[in-house]
Write a protein that holds these residues in place. Structure first.
Motif, PDB file in Angstrom:
ATOM      1  N   GLY A 142      38.637  -2.748  63.075  1.00 59.03           N
ATOM      2  CA  GLY A 142      38.697  -1.296  63.028  1.00 59.03           C
ATOM      3  C   GLY A 142      40.040  -0.480  63.309  1.00 59.03           C
ATOM      4  O   GLY A 142      40.445   0.081  62.676  1.00 59.03           O
ATOM      5  N   ILE A 143      40.947  -1.345  64.262  1.00 59.58           N
ATOM      6  CA  ILE A 143      41.981  -0.758  64.718  1.00 59.58           C
ATOM      7  C   ILE A 143      43.095  -1.105  63.678  1.00 59.58           C
ATOM      8  O   ILE A 143      44.193  -0.473  63.578  1.00 59.58           O
ATOM      9  CB  ILE A 143      42.325  -0.991  65.888  1.00 59.58           C
ATOM     10  N   ASN A 144      43.089  -2.524  63.345  1.00 57.87           N
ATOM     11  CA  ASN A 144      44.508  -2.819  62.376  1.00 57.87           C
ATOM     12  C   ASN A 144      44.096  -2.958  60.901  1.00 57.87           C
ATOM     13  O   ASN A 144      45.081  -3.413  60.150  1.00 57.87           O
ATOM     14  CB  ASN A 144      44.857  -4.502  62.968  1.00 57.87           C
ATOM     15  N   PHE A 145      42.837  -2.464  60.489  1.00 58.88           N
ATOM     16  CA  PHE A 145      42.826  -2.501  59.143  1.00 58.88           C
ATOM     17  C   PHE A 145      42.087  -1.273  58.679  1.00 58.88           C
ATOM     18  O   PHE A 145      42.738  -0.488  57.896  1.00 58.88           O
ATOM     19  CB  PHE A 145      41.891  -3.569  58.802  1.00 58.88           C
ATOM     20  N   VAL A 146      41.087  -0.666  59.138  1.00 60.86           N
ATOM     21  CA  VAL A 146      40.385   0.596  58.773  1.00 60.86           C
ATOM     22  C   VAL A 146      41.066   1.670  59.116  1.00 60.86           C
ATOM     23  O   VAL A 146      41.574   2.536  58.196  1.00 60.86           O
ATOM     24  CB  VAL A 146      39.180   0.681  59.301  1.00 60.86           C
ATOM     25  N   PHE A 147      41.621   1.931  60.446  1.00 63.70           N
ATOM     26  CA  PHE A 147      42.325   2.983  60.809  1.00 63.70           C
ATOM     27  C   PHE A 147      43.688   3.171  60.285  1.00 63.70           C
ATOM     28  O   PHE A 147      44.050   4.420  59.819  1.00 63.70           O
ATOM     29  CB  PHE A 147      42.493   3.067  62.443  1.00 63.70           C
ATOM     30  N   PRO A 148      44.554   2.368  60.213  1.00 56.92           N
ATOM     31  CA  PRO A 148      45.779   2.316  59.711  1.00 56.92           C
ATOM     32  C   PRO A 148      45.653   2.510  57.923  1.00 56.92           C
ATOM     33  O   PRO A 148      46.655   3.349  57.328  1.00 56.92           O
ATOM     34  CB  PRO A 148      46.453   1.194  59.778  1.00 56.92           C
ATOM     35  N   SER A 149      44.642   1.926  57.386  1.00 57.20           N
ATOM     36  CA  SER A 149      44.241   2.299  56.075  1.00 57.20           C
ATOM     37  C   SER A 149      44.174   3.810  55.656  1.00 57.20           C
ATOM     38  O   SER A 149      44.579   4.426  54.487  1.00 57.20           O
ATOM     39  CB  SER A 149      43.160   1.385  55.601  1.00 57.20           C
ATOM     40  N   ILE A 150      43.401   4.384  56.632  1.00 57.12           N
ATOM     41  CA  ILE A 150      43.088   5.870  56.519  1.00 57.12           C
ATOM     42  C   ILE A 150      44.288   6.634  56.557  1.00 57.12           C
ATOM     43  O   ILE A 150      44.491   7.492  55.738  1.00 57.12           O
ATOM     44  CB  ILE A 150      42.041   6.259  57.555  1.00 57.12           C
ATOM     45  N   ILE A 151      45.182   6.109  57.477  1.00 53.29           N
ATOM     46  CA  ILE A 151      46.377   6.716  57.506  1.00 53.29           C
ATOM     47  C   ILE A 151      47.238   6.660  56.432  1.00 53.29           C
ATOM     48  O   ILE A 151      47.976   7.727  55.873  1.00 53.29           O
ATOM     49  CB  ILE A 151      47.321   6.296  58.975  1.00 53.29           C
ATOM     50  N   LEU A 152      47.728   5.581  56.027  1.00 56.27           N
ATOM     51  CA  LEU A 152      48.268   5.415  54.794  1.00 56.27           C
ATOM     52  C   LEU A 152      47.991   5.983  53.690  1.00 56.27           C
ATOM     53  O   LEU A 152      48.559   6.475  52.825  1.00 56.27           O
ATOM     54  CB  LEU A 152      48.822   3.654  54.726  1.00 56.27           C
ATOM     55  N   LEU A 153      46.602   5.773  53.242  1.00 57.21           N
ATOM     56  CA  LEU A 153      46.065   6.237  52.163  1.00 57.21           C
ATOM     57  C   LEU A 153      45.925   7.691  52.235  1.00 57.21           C
ATOM     58  O   LEU A 153      45.180   8.303  51.042  1.00 57.21           O
ATOM     59  CB  LEU A 153      44.816   5.533  51.512  1.00 57.21           C
TER      60      LEU A 153
END
Length: 383
Positions: A142-153
């Motif tokens: 949740g915190i190290n994959f999904v959340f930063p992916s939403i930020i970057l993309l």
């Protein structure tokens, strides 16, 4: 001439090599151990398990991310923002490679952490600890994959707006706050999960009776996981420095080094547990037995008795009373010297419960107190 005038009296030192050299070193160093880990896994099984696939995939993505980080150093990374090299074209290239480097580094670290989780879940830990590992997997994803992916993309639409230095491209970007929250929460989560994956196995092995050499070998393997915890803490500190800096291309060098180091050191430590027995076997061949000691000369192997001993084995069967017992075939993981199931040698726990692969004969002797030292009773208790 205008550029020379504007930079007069300002430092023009170049830290690009401070970024390039660690990247190349870390790629080579981690690749050696990942390759060795994969070789041992394939040699023992002729196929890769989930933990192996997650490791090599994550390591490959991390290498791609490190290559992009290396390219940032060729277009202004490690230089001051007022350096003449920082032209609009170079700044655009710098921001583009930085974005791609962050993306691949993020996914590489996520997969390597999942590889560690998959490996630990294969070990025979308690139900409570396995629940903790599964919870850490949910938090990590949740915190190290999904959340930063939403930020970057999703931070900028279109994505190319990330490196639109001139500001002429149509589109929009969010503010800095989501990115800051993602960075801090990701680093903090990495520190927490690293501690879980390091401390809990150490507590487990402390409750198992092992030779001192094996015990300290296992401890050393898991304690190396604290290196990534330290790197995550340093990365957290550098984030704070970068967000308050007006010279981002120069200040970001330390953060880039720690970000690259975190994922490659993680790959290194993820490769070590399955290789512990391989290293021990190599050391036995190189160093004399007097230096290493022997795991078979144990003073005690049962419920505190000093006269227990391990029975010999013949082929794939156990020996009882001098006869091979074919029905008691050794399990496959007991035959695999470097299997994840054999990271701890077959022993008995402190509570006296037998582990798979060990048959002992406990002999109890009582001596009569008549001064002649005769044996009054002698019995055998097979376990």
């Amino acid at each position: 001439m205008a550029a020379a005038t504007s930079t007069e009296g300002l430092p023009l030192d170049d830290r690009s090599n401070d970024l390039k050299i660690p990247i190349v070193t870390l790629i080579v160093f981690s690749s050696i151990f990942v390759s060795l880990r994969l070789y041992v896994s394939w040699k023992n099984r002729n196929f890769f398990q989930l933990t192996d696939h997650l490791l090599w995939t994550g390591h490959l993505l991390a290498i791609v991310g490190a290559v992009f980080a290396y390219k940032t150093a060729e277009v202004g990374g490690g230089r001051h923002v007022w350096d003449p090299i920082q032209t609009p074209a170079n700044l655009e290239e710098y921001l583009r490679w930085l974005w791609f480097g962050q993306l691949f580094n993020l996914y590489g670290m996520a997969l390597i952490k999942l590889s560690i989780c998959a490996y630990i879940l294969m070990l025979d830990f308690s139900k409570g600890y396995r629940i903790v590992i599964w919870l850490s997997v949910v938090i990590h994803v949740g915190i190290n994959f999904v959340f930063p992916s939403i930020i970057l993309l999703g931070e900028c639409q279109p994505i190319s707006k990330h490196w639109d230095v001139a500001g002429t491209q149509p589109g929009s970007c969010w503010g800095d706050k989501p990115r800051v929250i993602s960075g801090y929460s990701g680093a903090a989560t990495n520190m927490l999960t690293d501690l879980i994956y390091t401390v809990a196995p150490l507590v487990y092995v402390s409750r198992v009776q092992l030779p001192k050499r094996t015990l300290w070998g296992v401890r050393a393997v898991f304690l190396l996981g604290l290196i990534t915890t330290t790197i995550s803490a340093l990365k957290l500190y550098e984030m704070k420095s970068l967000y308050s800096s007006s010279d981002a291309t120069y200040t970001s060098v330390n953060l880039s080094i720690f970000a690259v180091s975190e994922v490659f050191v993680g790959a290194f430590t993820a490769s070590l547990p399955p290789l512990r027995k391989t290293f021990e076997t190599v050391l036995r061949r190189v160093l004399p037995e007097s230096v290493l000691g022997t795991s078979r000369n144990r003073k005690s192997l049962g419920k505190g008795t000093g006269n227990s001993y391990v029975m010999k084995e013949v082929g794939n069967s156990y020996v009882v009373n001098g006869n091979a017992v074919g029905s008691q075939e050794r399990p496959k993981h007991d035959l695999d010297n470097d299997s994840e199931y054999s990271i701890l040698e077959a022993q008995q726990s402190l509570e006296g419960k037998d582990t798979i692969g060990t048959i002992t004969c406990t002999t109890e002797i009582s001596i009569a107190g008549d001064g002649r030292g005769s044996v009054r009773s002698r019995g055998h208790d097979w376990v």
